[in-house]
Scaffold this motif. Structure first.
Motif, PDB file in Angstrom:
ATOM      1  N   GLY A  15       0.596  -1.344  -0.136  1.00  0.00           N
ATOM      2  CA  GLY A  15      -0.067  -0.084   0.078  1.00  0.00           C
ATOM      3  C   GLY A  15       1.003   1.143   0.021  1.00  0.00           C
ATOM      4  N   TRP A  16       0.487   2.068   0.850  1.00  0.00           N
ATOM      5  CA  TRP A  16       1.197   3.503   0.878  1.00  0.00           C
ATOM      6  C   TRP A  16       2.404   3.418   1.392  1.00  0.00           C
ATOM      7  CZ3 TRP A  16       3.240   5.600   5.271  1.00  0.00           C
ATOM      8  CH2 TRP A  16       2.752   4.958   6.481  1.00  0.00           C
ATOM      9  N   ARG A  17       2.977   2.215   2.250  1.00  0.00           N
ATOM     10  CA  ARG A  17       4.390   2.328   2.613  1.00  0.00           C
ATOM     11  C   ARG A  17       5.117   1.936   1.398  1.00  0.00           C
ATOM     12  NH1 ARG A  17       4.050  -0.371   8.533  1.00  0.00           N
ATOM     13  NH2 ARG A  17       2.310   0.970   9.268  1.00  0.00           N
ATOM     14  N   TYR A  18       4.751   1.071   0.491  1.00  0.00           N
ATOM     15  CA  TYR A  18       5.200   0.556  -0.639  1.00  0.00           C
ATOM     16  C   TYR A  18       5.970   1.873  -1.658  1.00  0.00           C
ATOM     17  CZ  TYR A  18       6.667  -1.393  -5.034  1.00  0.00           C
ATOM     18  OH  TYR A  18       7.122  -1.998  -6.536  1.00  0.00           O
ATOM     19  N   ALA A  19       4.734   2.695  -1.811  1.00  0.00           N
ATOM     20  CA  ALA A  19       4.719   3.933  -2.622  1.00  0.00           C
ATOM     21  C   ALA A  19       5.796   4.770  -2.163  1.00  0.00           C
ATOM     22  CB  ALA A  19       3.384   4.282  -2.668  1.00  0.00           C
ATOM     23  N   THR A  20       5.771   4.918  -0.367  1.00  0.00           N
ATOM     24  CA  THR A  20       6.497   5.905   0.093  1.00  0.00           C
ATOM     25  C   THR A  20       8.012   5.370  -0.030  1.00  0.00           C
ATOM     26  OG1 THR A  20       4.993   6.382   1.624  1.00  0.00           O
ATOM     27  CG2 THR A  20       6.956   6.905   2.377  1.00  0.00           C
ATOM     28  N   PHE A  21       8.417   4.166   0.049  1.00  0.00           N
ATOM     29  CA  PHE A  21       9.626   3.549  -0.101  1.00  0.00           C
ATOM     30  C   PHE A  21      10.160   3.781  -1.471  1.00  0.00           C
ATOM     31  CE2 PHE A  21      12.094   0.026  -1.476  1.00  0.00           C
ATOM     32  CZ  PHE A  21      13.299   0.124  -0.431  1.00  0.00           C
ATOM     33  N   ILE A  22       9.226   3.455  -2.503  1.00  0.00           N
ATOM     34  CA  ILE A  22       9.604   3.658  -4.026  1.00  0.00           C
ATOM     35  C   ILE A  22       9.999   5.220  -4.088  1.00  0.00           C
ATOM     36  CG2 ILE A  22       9.045   3.296  -6.164  1.00  0.00           C
ATOM     37  CD1 ILE A  22       9.927   0.839  -5.444  1.00  0.00           C
ATOM     38  N   GLY A  23       9.209   5.968  -3.779  1.00  0.00           N
ATOM     39  CA  GLY A  23       9.265   7.333  -3.949  1.00  0.00           C
ATOM     40  C   GLY A  23      10.526   8.009  -2.957  1.00  0.00           C
ATOM     41  N   GLY A  24      10.700   7.343  -2.052  1.00  0.00           N
ATOM     42  CA  GLY A  24      11.905   7.723  -1.346  1.00  0.00           C
ATOM     43  C   GLY A  24      13.275   7.499  -1.898  1.00  0.00           C
ATOM     44  N   PHE A  25      13.104   6.230  -2.536  1.00  0.00           N
ATOM     45  CA  PHE A  25      14.142   5.578  -3.210  1.00  0.00           C
ATOM     46  C   PHE A  25      14.668   6.583  -4.626  1.00  0.00           C
ATOM     47  CE2 PHE A  25      16.275   2.597  -6.225  1.00  0.00           C
ATOM     48  CZ  PHE A  25      17.347   2.236  -5.056  1.00  0.00           C
ATOM     49  N   VAL A  26      13.719   6.762  -5.274  1.00  0.00           N
ATOM     50  CA  VAL A  26      13.809   7.508  -6.610  1.00  0.00           C
ATOM     51  C   VAL A  26      14.600   9.079  -6.099  1.00  0.00           C
ATOM     52  CG1 VAL A  26      12.406   8.603  -8.322  1.00  0.00           C
ATOM     53  CG2 VAL A  26      12.045   6.130  -7.903  1.00  0.00           C
ATOM     54  N   GLY A  27      13.590   9.564  -5.189  1.00  0.00           N
ATOM     55  CA  GLY A  27      14.216  10.803  -4.762  1.00  0.00           C
ATOM     56  C   GLY A  27      15.461  10.942  -4.258  1.00  0.00           C
ATOM     57  N   PHE A  28      16.079   9.883  -3.660  1.00  0.00           N
ATOM     58  CA  PHE A  28      17.553   9.791  -3.145  1.00  0.00           C
ATOM     59  C   PHE A  28      18.292   9.635  -4.177  1.00  0.00           C
ATOM     60  CE2 PHE A  28      21.176   7.030  -2.417  1.00  0.00           C
ATOM     61  CZ  PHE A  28      21.712   7.841  -1.182  1.00  0.00           C
ATOM     62  N   ILE A  29      17.892   8.955  -5.365  1.00  0.00           N
ATOM     63  CA  ILE A  29      18.745   8.730  -6.745  1.00  0.00           C
ATOM     64  C   ILE A  29      18.722  10.189  -7.231  1.00  0.00           C
ATOM     65  CG2 ILE A  29      18.956   7.716  -8.748  1.00  0.00           C
ATOM     66  CD1 ILE A  29      17.967   5.244  -7.575  1.00  0.00           C
ATOM     67  N   GLY A  30      17.682  10.930  -7.248  1.00  0.00           N
ATOM     68  CA  GLY A  30      17.599  12.136  -7.907  1.00  0.00           C
ATOM     69  C   GLY A  30      18.408  13.225  -7.279  1.00  0.00           C
ATOM     70  N   LEU A  31      18.197  13.299  -5.892  1.00  0.00           N
ATOM     71  CA  LEU A  31      19.145  14.244  -5.045  1.00  0.00           C
ATOM     72  C   LEU A  31      20.624  13.897  -5.277  1.00  0.00           C
ATOM     73  CD1 LEU A  31      17.088  14.468  -1.851  1.00  0.00           C
ATOM     74  CD2 LEU A  31      17.656  16.098  -3.601  1.00  0.00           C
ATOM     75  N   THR A  32      21.130  12.506  -5.379  1.00  0.00           N
ATOM     76  CA  THR A  32      22.509  12.459  -5.578  1.00  0.00           C
ATOM     77  C   THR A  32      22.853  12.812  -7.008  1.00  0.00           C
ATOM     78  OG1 THR A  32      22.119  10.120  -6.103  1.00  0.00           O
ATOM     79  CG2 THR A  32      22.747  10.739  -3.742  1.00  0.00           C
ATOM     80  N   MET A  33      22.179  12.705  -7.929  1.00  0.00           N
ATOM     81  CA  MET A  33      22.229  13.003  -9.299  1.00  0.00           C
ATOM     82  C   MET A  33      22.448  14.384  -9.544  1.00  0.00           C
ATOM     83  SD  MET A  33      23.331  10.127 -10.818  1.00  0.00           S
ATOM     84  CE  MET A  33      23.443  10.719 -12.755  1.00  0.00           C
ATOM     85  N   TYR A  34      21.845  15.159  -9.086  1.00  0.00           N
ATOM     86  CA  TYR A  34      21.653  16.708  -9.300  1.00  0.00           C
ATOM     87  C   TYR A  34      22.886  17.167  -9.213  1.00  0.00           C
ATOM     88  CZ  TYR A  34      19.999  21.361  -9.604  1.00  0.00           C
ATOM     89  OH  TYR A  34      20.116  22.741  -9.964  1.00  0.00           O
TER      90      TYR A  34
END
Length: 72
Positions: free
Chosen positions: A6-25
């Motif tokens: 549910g929402w925990r899965y979406a939060t985990f995936i969103g956090g993971f994608v956000g982390f990759i975006g923050l490191t790549m910026y």
């Protein structure tokens, strides 16, 4: 083993994608958007270089291949 649902899965995936975006910026995205800092660094570091002296094999110094000659 814990599986997210549910929402925990979406939060985990969103956090993971956000982390990759923050490191790549600062590594990939910021230099493409504003290259002025890197141009200034090149001016400073290449100030005392003469391209004609360091060009190997008496080759022509690089020029823009897309620069068109204007006939007037």
């Amino acid at each position: 083993m814990v599986f997210f649902k549910g929402w925990r899965y979406a939060t985990f995936i969103g956090g993971f994608v956000g982390f990759i975006g923050l490191t790549m910026y600062p590594i990939a995205i910021s230099p493409m958007l504003d290259a002025s800092q890197y141009k200034q660094i090149q001016k400073v570091t290449r100030r005392n270089l003469n391209p004609e002296q360091i060009q190997p094999g008496n080759m022509k110094v690089w020029s823009d291949p897309f620069d068109r000659k204007h006939d007037n």
